[in-house]
Design a protein around this motif. Structure first.
Motif, short mmCIF file in Angstrom:
data_model
loop_
_atom_site.label_atom_id
_atom_site.label_comp_id
_atom_site.label_asym_id
_atom_site.label_seq_id
_atom_site.Cartn_x
_atom_site.Cartn_y
_atom_site.Cartn_z
N VAL A 72 54.31 36.43 68.59
CA VAL A 72 53.13 37.01 69.24
C VAL A 72 53.14 36.70 70.74
N SER A 73 53.62 35.54 71.13
CA SER A 73 53.69 35.19 72.54
C SER A 73 54.64 36.12 73.29
N ARG A 74 55.76 36.43 72.71
CA ARG A 74 56.71 37.36 73.34
C ARG A 74 56.14 38.78 73.41
N ILE A 75 55.48 39.20 72.33
CA ILE A 75 54.87 40.53 72.32
C ILE A 75 53.78 40.61 73.39
N LEU A 76 52.97 39.56 73.49
CA LEU A 76 51.91 39.52 74.48
C LEU A 76 52.47 39.59 75.90
N LYS A 77 53.53 38.82 76.16
CA LYS A 77 54.13 38.82 77.50
C LYS A 77 54.73 40.17 77.84
N SER A 78 55.45 40.78 76.90
CA SER A 78 56.05 42.08 77.19
C SER A 78 54.99 43.17 77.33
N SER A 79 53.90 43.07 76.57
CA SER A 79 52.82 44.05 76.70
C SER A 79 52.16 43.96 78.07
N VAL A 80 51.90 42.74 78.53
CA VAL A 80 51.29 42.56 79.85
C VAL A 80 52.25 43.04 80.93
N ASN A 81 53.54 42.75 80.80
CA ASN A 81 54.52 43.23 81.78
C ASN A 81 54.56 44.75 81.82
N LEU A 82 54.55 45.38 80.65
CA LEU A 82 54.59 46.84 80.57
C LEU A 82 53.34 47.45 81.19
N LEU A 83 52.18 46.88 80.87
CA LEU A 83 50.93 47.38 81.44
C LEU A 83 50.90 47.17 82.95
N GLY A 84 51.38 46.03 83.41
CA GLY A 84 51.42 45.75 84.85
C GLY A 84 52.32 46.71 85.59
N GLN A 85 53.47 47.03 85.02
CA GLN A 85 54.37 47.99 85.65
C GLN A 85 53.77 49.38 85.65
N LYS A 86 53.06 49.72 84.58
CA LYS A 86 52.41 51.03 84.49
C LYS A 86 51.33 51.16 85.56
N LYS A 87 50.63 50.05 85.85
CA LYS A 87 49.57 50.06 86.86
C LYS A 87 50.08 49.70 88.25
N PHE A 142 45.96 31.84 74.08
CA PHE A 142 46.64 31.97 72.80
C PHE A 142 47.16 30.61 72.33
N THR A 143 47.63 29.79 73.24
CA THR A 143 48.11 28.45 72.90
C THR A 143 46.97 27.58 72.38
N ALA A 144 45.78 27.71 72.97
CA ALA A 144 44.62 26.95 72.50
C ALA A 144 44.27 27.34 71.06
N ILE A 145 44.34 28.62 70.76
CA ILE A 145 44.09 29.08 69.38
C ILE A 145 45.15 28.53 68.43
N PHE A 146 46.41 28.51 68.89
CA PHE A 146 47.50 27.99 68.08
C PHE A 146 47.29 26.51 67.78
N VAL A 147 46.91 25.73 68.77
CA VAL A 147 46.67 24.30 68.57
C VAL A 147 45.52 24.10 67.59
N LEU A 148 44.48 24.90 67.71
CA LEU A 148 43.36 24.81 66.77
C LEU A 148 43.81 25.08 65.34
N LEU A 149 44.64 26.09 65.16
CA LEU A 149 45.14 26.41 63.81
C LEU A 149 46.03 25.28 63.26
N ILE A 150 46.87 24.71 64.11
CA ILE A 150 47.72 23.59 63.68
C ILE A 150 46.85 22.41 63.24
N CYS A 151 45.80 22.13 64.00
CA CYS A 151 44.89 21.02 63.63
C CYS A 151 44.23 21.29 62.28
N LEU A 152 43.86 22.52 62.04
CA LEU A 152 43.24 22.85 60.76
C LEU A 152 44.23 22.70 59.60
N VAL A 153 45.47 23.10 59.83
CA VAL A 153 46.50 22.97 58.78
C VAL A 153 46.78 21.49 58.50
N LEU A 154 46.75 20.66 59.53
CA LEU A 154 47.01 19.24 59.34
C LEU A 154 45.85 18.50 58.66
N GLY A 155 44.76 19.20 58.48
CA GLY A 155 43.65 18.61 57.75
C GLY A 155 42.61 17.93 58.60
#
Length: 188
Positions: free
Chosen positions: A18-33, A51-64
């Motif tokens: 998702v991080s790679r998709i997000l980066k390429s989407s922003v790059n594509l949109l930026g070039q378009k604009k 997105f990293t903050a959400i990822f850390v939150l999910l990891i904390c939830l998985v760890l209990g």
């Protein structure tokens, strides 16, 4: 324990994809604009931080780690950040406006615009859209740095050409003579 390890591995793989998709989407949109490379990088980093903050939150939830413990931690972090940024609210609002402008602003670098402001005529060509300001080269020759948060609050008129912008300007006579001088010096 094996289930937790499997879920964490799955989350890490999903994060990378998702991080790679997000980066390429922003790059594509930026070039378009036709956005500046620095601006594209800035927006990518800001979205990746969220997105990293959400990822850390999910990891904390998985760890209990319990919701109560997470709530206390995140409320403490947000309280400290909130107090630190309270005095700098205009900076925070300009950064937020910068993200909104990147994704939703209908004007691009090179467009001729007029910011409807009762106090002053701000009519010219958009030179750059930076993190804190939209930089406009006025027909009178001045350069205006207009704060992002204010440009979202004002009506903005977009013109099809320089001539259409000049027709709406109160600086028509002086700017025309200035443009002739600039044109003559450029052709020399």
């Amino acid at each position: 324990m094996m289930v937790q390890i499997g879920l964490i591995a799955l989350l890490v793989v999903a994060y990378i994809i998702v991080s790679r998709i997000l980066k390429s989407s922003v790059n594509l949109l930026g070039q378009k604009k036709f956005a500046n490379e620095v601006r594209i990088t800035y927006v990518s980093k800001m979205l990746n931080l969220g997105f990293t903050a959400i990822f850390v939150l999910l990891i904390c939830l998985v760890l209990g780690i319990g919701y109560g413990q997470l709530a206390i931690f995140f409320s403490s972090v947000f309280a400290v950040v909130g107090v630190a940024l309270f005095a700098q609210w205009s900076i925070l609002s300009n950064i937020t406006a910068s993200l909104i402008i990147f994704f939703g602003f209908p004007y691009r670098v090179g467009d001729w615009v007029k910011v409807v402001d009762k106090d002053d005529e701000i009519l010219g060509q958009v030179l750059e859209i930076s993190t804190f300001h939209v930089i406009i080269h006025r027909l009178s020759g001045d350069i205006v740095t207009y704060p992002n948060s204010l440009i979202l609050q004002k009506a903005v008129i977009r013109f099809e050409s320089r001539e259409a912008a000049q027709a709406m300007s109160q600086f028509t006579a002086s700017s025309t003579s200035t443009n002739k001088v600039e044109d003559q010096s450029a052709s020399s």
